[in-house]
Design an enzyme around this catalytic site. Structure first.
Site, PDB file in Angstrom:
ATOM      1  N   HIS A  61      -7.589   4.824   8.511  1.00  0.00           N
ATOM      2  CA  HIS A  61      -7.451   4.782   7.046  1.00  0.00           C
ATOM      3  C   HIS A  61      -6.024   4.422   6.639  1.00  0.00           C
ATOM      4  CE1 HIS A  61      -9.075   6.793   3.153  1.00  0.00           C
ATOM      5  NE2 HIS A  61      -8.117   5.946   2.841  1.00  0.00           N
ATOM      6  N   ARG A  65      -2.002  -3.260   1.573  1.00  0.00           N
ATOM      7  CA  ARG A  65      -1.673  -3.897   0.281  1.00  0.00           C
ATOM      8  C   ARG A  65      -1.641  -5.419   0.320  1.00  0.00           C
ATOM      9  NH1 ARG A  65      -2.925   0.709  -2.176  1.00  0.00           N
ATOM     10  NH2 ARG A  65      -1.271   2.279  -2.248  1.00  0.00           N
ATOM     11  N   ASN A 279      -4.447  11.538  -3.778  1.00  0.00           N
ATOM     12  CA  ASN A 279      -5.843  11.765  -4.139  1.00  0.00           C
ATOM     13  C   ASN A 279      -6.740  11.599  -2.902  1.00  0.00           C
ATOM     14  OD1 ASN A 279      -8.097  12.224  -5.633  1.00  0.00           O
ATOM     15  ND2 ASN A 279      -8.201  10.169  -6.509  1.00  0.00           N
ATOM     16  N   ASP A 306      -4.050   7.810   5.721  1.00  0.00           N
ATOM     17  CA  ASP A 306      -4.194   7.365   4.325  1.00  0.00           C
ATOM     18  C   ASP A 306      -2.864   6.796   3.834  1.00  0.00           C
ATOM     19  OD1 ASP A 306      -5.247   6.765   1.891  1.00  0.00           O
ATOM     20  OD2 ASP A 306      -5.460   8.832   1.193  1.00  0.00           O
TER      21      ASP A 306
END
Length: 424
Positions: A61, A65, A279, A306
């Site tokens: 994960h 970008r 998040n 993440d």
């Protein structure tokens, strides 16, 4: 010229190896694994005394970008950061611009990674077109182009019928679906965990139930469709409990968590620290301990990062306006080793969570070091002490809550397909 890694403690949990060994690499493969002296003639030698030799880490994960937001990160800088963190393979999420919901974007990612990347890049395709939740992406073409999994990442598929169809299609192509579990209606307007800290700071909170409701739904759908579901970045006590119960019932689910969820609580946001805004949000103490419990008993199968780069200007906004996410590729090792020092998990368990277990979730032939395996290898010093200076990271971005932390454990070498791509 071949390569010999000599005299390190080789830990390969998949093959239940934990002893001082020598490793001979020829081309992109492991040619010999031996506890006896090996032929050094004509080969580069790495003296691994005092180091751990591990299969290369695999991150399920990350956000590279690229395409679309290269000012935050691109494939070159993101994979260089991954190599510095000990990763030899990373799964990049599809929330690029444009979204990776078609073979053209997938091919762009793979071609650029081949041209400029330091480590293997494994694209994750979107579940729905544009990650809008309205129409399924062409899943077969994404698989054919090279995607290894499916996710709409931060935009969960709220329509249960759509998610059911996605799971059925994914099953027919033997792809795992990785949902970001968040009931967007329940979390709407929230910027951090709902609890004492959010009350004191006067910010709208996101309750744990926003994650748990969607985990429960997707467990039910995994049971209905018999499709593989891998839950991304689990953060809550209830989420761990639901996944544990589902596994006990034989439902085909797996899960990952991230170092920030077992290292921090929502108190890290006090002072409106946007580098602790993510998040799902950092939760309370009982949630952090539940995540550790899930790692200990095998409920949680993998540690991912993440890795979510953002520019300083974006993170320097007011807390409720700053984007969610922190970087994590270069801090995963010391933060995970802290679990071993606390007695939460063993060193062998930690390496399994970063190597063959993620490989098993993806059904790829990586994560172990037997003879003939791909020579993707991480060497680290588990006792090295250092202080994190975010200005020294390989990532383009600096948004980490761990800046200034004293760390134990440092990557010394990262080897991808038999070639050294990082050394310190």
């Amino acid at each position: 010229m071949g390569l010999v890694i000599q005299g390190g403690r080789l830990i390969d949990p998949k093959n239940k190896i934990d002893q001082v060994m020598n490793l001979v690499i020829e081309g992109d493969r492991v040619a010999q694994v031996s506890s006896k002296p090996v032929d050094l003639k004509g080969r580069e030698v790495i003296d691994a005394k005092g180091m751990i030799i591990s299969p290369g880490f695999i991150d399920l994960h990350v956000h590279l970008r690229d395409p679309g937001q290269e000012y935050k990160e691109d494939i070159r800088s993101g994979t260089e950061s991954a190599a510095a963190g000990g990763f030899t393979s990373v799964c990049c999420m599809p929330n690029t611009r444009p979204v990776n919901d078609n073979e053209t974007v997938t091919q762009y990612i793979l071609e650029k990674a081949k041209r400029e990347g330091f480590v293997h890049v494994l694209p994750v395709g979107a579940i729905t077109k544009g990650s809008q939740g309205q129409e399924l992406a062409e899943i077969g073409k994404l698989k054919e182009a090279g995607c290894v999994a499916l996710s709409d990442d931060g935009w969960p598929v709220m329509n249960s019928e759509m998610m059911r169809r996605a799971l059925e299609y994914a099953k027919s192509f033997d792809l795992v679906v990785m949902p970001h579990c968040e009931d967007k209606h329940l979390s709407e307007g929230g910027v951090m965990n709902e609890g004492r800290s959010s009350t004191e700071m006067g910010l709208r909170g996101i309750p744990c139930q926003a994650e748990e409701i969607m985990i429960a739904r997707d467990i039910l759908l995994a049971d209905l469709t018999k499709s593989r579901v891998h839950f991304a970045h689990i953060s809550s006590e209830g989420g761990v409990r639901l996944i544990r119960e589902a596994k006990a019932r034989g439902i085909p689910v797996t899960a990952e968590t991230c170092p920030h969820y077992f290292s921090l609580t929502d108190e890290a946001t006090i002072g409106y620290n946007t580098n602790a805004k993510m998040n799902p949000p950092l939760r309370g103490l009982k949630d952090r301990e539940a995540v550790k419990s899930g790692l200990r008993d095998g409920t949680i199968d993998a540690i991912s990062t993440d890795h979510a780069p953002h520019s300083p200007e974006e993170k320097e906004q007011e807390f409720d306006k700053a984007p969610f996410g922190i970087i994590g590729l270069e801090t995963v090792l010391p933060l995970s080793l802290a679990l071993e020092r606390e007695g939460v998990i063993s060193l062998q368990q930690m390496i399994g969570l970063l190597t063959y277990q993620p490989a098993n979730i993806l059904k790829i032939k990586k994560g172990s070091l037997e003879e003939g395996a791909f020579a993707d290898i991480t060497l680290f010093d588990p006792l090295a002490e250092w202080v994190l200076d975010s200005g020294q990271l390989k990532s383009k971005s600096r948004n980490t809550p761990f800046n200034g932390w004293k760390m134990n454990g440092q990557v010394r070498y990262t080897i991808v397909s038999g070639k050294v791509v990082y050394r310190s």
